[in-house]
Motif scaffolding. Structure first.
Motif, mmCIF file in Angstrom:
data_model
loop_
_atom_site.group_PDB
_atom_site.id
_atom_site.type_symbol
_atom_site.label_atom_id
_atom_site.label_comp_id
_atom_site.label_asym_id
_atom_site.label_seq_id
_atom_site.Cartn_x
_atom_site.Cartn_y
_atom_site.Cartn_z
ATOM 1 N N GLY A 171 0.826 -1.197 0.000
ATOM 2 C CA GLY A 171 0.000 0.000 0.000
ATOM 3 C C GLY A 171 0.863 1.251 0.000
ATOM 4 O O GLY A 171 2.094 1.186 0.063
ATOM 5 N N SER A 172 0.221 2.406 -0.018
ATOM 6 C CA SER A 172 0.943 3.676 -0.105
ATOM 7 C C SER A 172 1.882 3.896 1.068
ATOM 8 O O SER A 172 3.050 4.276 0.891
ATOM 9 N N LYS A 173 1.403 3.632 2.288
ATOM 10 C CA LYS A 173 2.239 3.858 3.469
ATOM 11 C C LYS A 173 3.475 2.958 3.436
ATOM 12 O O LYS A 173 4.586 3.403 3.750
ATOM 13 N N ASP A 174 3.286 1.697 3.045
ATOM 14 C CA ASP A 174 4.418 0.760 2.952
ATOM 15 C C ASP A 174 5.448 1.243 1.936
ATOM 16 O O ASP A 174 6.661 1.149 2.160
ATOM 17 N N LEU A 175 4.965 1.737 0.805
ATOM 18 C CA LEU A 175 5.861 2.206 -0.246
ATOM 19 C C LEU A 175 6.693 3.392 0.237
ATOM 20 O O LEU A 175 7.913 3.420 0.064
ATOM 21 N N PHE A 176 6.035 4.363 0.867
ATOM 22 C CA PHE A 176 6.761 5.535 1.356
ATOM 23 C C PHE A 176 7.758 5.150 2.450
ATOM 24 O O PHE A 176 8.864 5.695 2.526
ATOM 25 N N LYS A 177 7.385 4.190 3.279
ATOM 26 C CA LYS A 177 8.288 3.726 4.341
ATOM 27 C C LYS A 177 9.552 3.102 3.743
ATOM 28 O O LYS A 177 10.657 3.338 4.238
ATOM 29 N N ASP B 238 11.541 -2.410 -8.061
ATOM 30 C CA ASP B 238 11.572 -3.777 -8.580
ATOM 31 C C ASP B 238 10.343 -4.534 -8.079
ATOM 32 O O ASP B 238 9.746 -4.164 -7.068
ATOM 33 N N GLU B 239 9.969 -5.595 -8.797
ATOM 34 C CA GLU B 239 8.762 -6.366 -8.448
ATOM 35 C C GLU B 239 7.581 -5.419 -8.277
ATOM 36 O O GLU B 239 6.795 -5.520 -7.326
ATOM 37 N N ALA B 240 7.450 -4.480 -9.223
ATOM 38 C CA ALA B 240 6.450 -3.420 -9.089
ATOM 39 C C ALA B 240 5.016 -3.938 -9.142
ATOM 40 O O ALA B 240 4.089 -3.236 -8.713
ATOM 41 N N ASP B 241 4.823 -5.162 -9.645
ATOM 42 C CA ASP B 241 3.473 -5.715 -9.660
ATOM 43 C C ASP B 241 2.968 -6.031 -8.255
ATOM 44 O O ASP B 241 1.800 -6.356 -8.063
ATOM 45 N N ARG B 242 3.855 -5.921 -7.237
ATOM 46 C CA ARG B 242 3.432 -6.115 -5.847
ATOM 47 C C ARG B 242 2.636 -4.916 -5.318
ATOM 48 O O ARG B 242 1.994 -5.010 -4.270
ATOM 49 N N LEU B 243 2.741 -3.787 -6.006
ATOM 50 C CA LEU B 243 2.016 -2.597 -5.564
ATOM 51 C C LEU B 243 0.511 -2.790 -5.738
ATOM 52 O O LEU B 243 0.063 -3.344 -6.742
ATOM 53 N N LYS B 244 -0.252 -2.316 -4.772
ATOM 54 C CA LYS B 244 -1.697 -2.328 -4.934
ATOM 55 C C LYS B 244 -2.079 -1.376 -6.068
ATOM 56 O O LYS B 244 -1.385 -0.371 -6.299
ATOM 57 N N PRO B 245 -3.165 -1.668 -6.793
ATOM 58 C CA PRO B 245 -3.540 -0.806 -7.933
ATOM 59 C C PRO B 245 -3.607 0.677 -7.582
ATOM 60 O O PRO B 245 -3.130 1.526 -8.350
ATOM 61 N N GLU C 194 0.222 7.043 -6.481
ATOM 62 C CA GLU C 194 1.258 7.694 -5.672
ATOM 63 C C GLU C 194 2.578 7.730 -6.440
ATOM 64 O O GLU C 194 3.301 8.734 -6.403
ATOM 65 N N VAL C 195 2.883 6.645 -7.124
ATOM 66 C CA VAL C 195 4.110 6.579 -7.928
ATOM 67 C C VAL C 195 4.068 7.623 -9.035
ATOM 68 O O VAL C 195 5.053 8.318 -9.302
ATOM 69 N N ARG C 196 2.920 7.747 -9.641
ATOM 70 C CA ARG C 196 2.733 8.754 -10.700
ATOM 71 C C ARG C 196 2.975 10.159 -10.159
ATOM 72 O O ARG C 196 3.604 10.995 -10.803
ATOM 73 N N ASP C 197 2.501 10.423 -8.919
ATOM 74 C CA ASP C 197 2.665 11.749 -8.327
ATOM 75 C C ASP C 197 4.114 12.061 -7.991
ATOM 76 O O ASP C 197 4.534 13.226 -8.041
ATOM 77 N N ALA D 49 -0.129 -5.886 -17.269
ATOM 78 C CA ALA D 49 -1.581 -5.999 -17.100
ATOM 79 C C ALA D 49 -2.098 -5.025 -16.048
ATOM 80 O O ALA D 49 -3.177 -4.437 -16.205
ATOM 81 N N VAL D 50 -1.304 -4.829 -14.983
ATOM 82 C CA VAL D 50 -1.742 -3.959 -13.881
ATOM 83 C C VAL D 50 -1.763 -2.495 -14.299
ATOM 84 O O VAL D 50 -2.755 -1.798 -14.087
ATOM 85 N N ILE D 51 -0.683 -2.002 -14.897
ATOM 86 C CA ILE D 51 -0.624 -0.569 -15.170
ATOM 87 C C ILE D 51 -1.535 -0.151 -16.330
ATOM 88 O O ILE D 51 -1.931 1.009 -16.416
#
Length: 276
Positions: free
Chosen positions: A101-107, A144-151, A156-159, A178-180
């Motif tokens: 999720g977003s919080k995990d990514l920022f952490k 890396d392994e970016a498909d692990r990100l929630k949709p 957030e990555v785009r921002d 497929a995800v993006i």
């Protein structure tokens, strides 16, 4: 020669010195960076994207070497540290957890840059991440392994790309594609794509030779690019560099353990069968 060594010699090898063998096994288990042409091509491509601050994707099947190549790029861009100032870190490389999720990514970003992740809301983590990314002069963020990100995390990555002008690189398999593609705004920002493929022909042969020279480095040449050896390796690896690495390292360890000073063909066939 002892009786045990004589028997071992009759079986095709001589019992190796245990201390030397353990040292060789430890070496063969260690990480190695091999300057392959396909890695150089990727690094040159990433250099261009970083200079232009252009986000992109690196896509390929599992075991083709994407992770090692991207990680090696991170090590090429060494951080700079001055006393009393935040470190300058040109390239950040992270592997997010599953269902990130977003919080995990920022952490992950904050901790990679060796800052403490504050407690709080997603907004707090977002603000802190943006602050440290900007303060550390980050030019490229490799996920890396970016498909692990929630949709929803892709927004957030785009921002990050939009607000900080950082080149964001999404790395993954066709699952990532497929995800993006579900979000047109995300897909449009990451259209540029470098495909990391399997090895074949002369590229495969050159890679096998590079592995023998730079990774295995056994006392006696194994002649791995001979017709018979290449046939075995081609069939077992199907051109996947990750599989080639596994097979050659394991075969080298087994061969040395049997008393050989090089990769033995019969041992290679034995290991190769396990991958079919």
């Amino acid at each position: 020669m002892t009786e045990a060594q004589a028997i071992a010699k009759q079986l095709g090898g001589v019992k190796p010195d245990d201390e030397w063998l353990q040292a060789e096994i430890a070496r063969l288990k260690g990480k190695s960076i091999v300057p392959l042409q396909q890695v150089k091509t990727l690094h040159d491509w990433l250099d261009g994207k970083r200079k232009a601050r252009q986000s992109c994707r690196v896509v390929g099947e599992s075991r083709t070497g994407k992770t090692v190549a991207c990680d090696a790029y991170r090590y090429r861009q060494k951080p700079q540290q001055e006393v009393g100032r935040p470190p300058i870190v040109p390239v950040v490389y992270i592997q997010p957890p599953q269902k990130c999720g977003s919080k995990d990514l920022f952490k992950e970003m904050i901790e990679y840059l060796k800052f403490r992740a504050t407690k709080g809301t997603v907004s707090d983590f977002r603000g802190r991440a943006m602050e440290v990314l900007k303060g550390c002069g980050v030019e490229m963020l490799i996920i890396d392994e970016a498909d692990r990100l929630k949709p929803e995390t892709f927004a957030e990555v785009r921002d990050i790309y939009d607000k900080l002008g950082i080149a964001v690189v999404l790395v993954g398999t066709d699952r990532l594609e497929a995800v993006i593609k579900r979000d047109e705004q995300v897909y449009n920002r990451f259209r540029a794509c470098h495909r990391f493929g399997k090895l074949s022909g002369k590229d495969f042969q050159d890679t096998v030779q590079a592995w023998e020279d730079r990774v295995l480095k056994l006392p006696v040449s194994s002649n791995l690019t001979s017709k018979d050896m290449l046939r075995i390796l081609t069939s077992a690896t199907e051109g996947y560099i990750g599989r080639l690495d596994e097979i050659l390292r394991e075969t080298a360890i087994r061969s040395l353990s049997k008393g050989f000073k090089k990769i033995d063909k019969a041992v290679l066939q034995e290991v190769a069968k396990e991958y079919k």
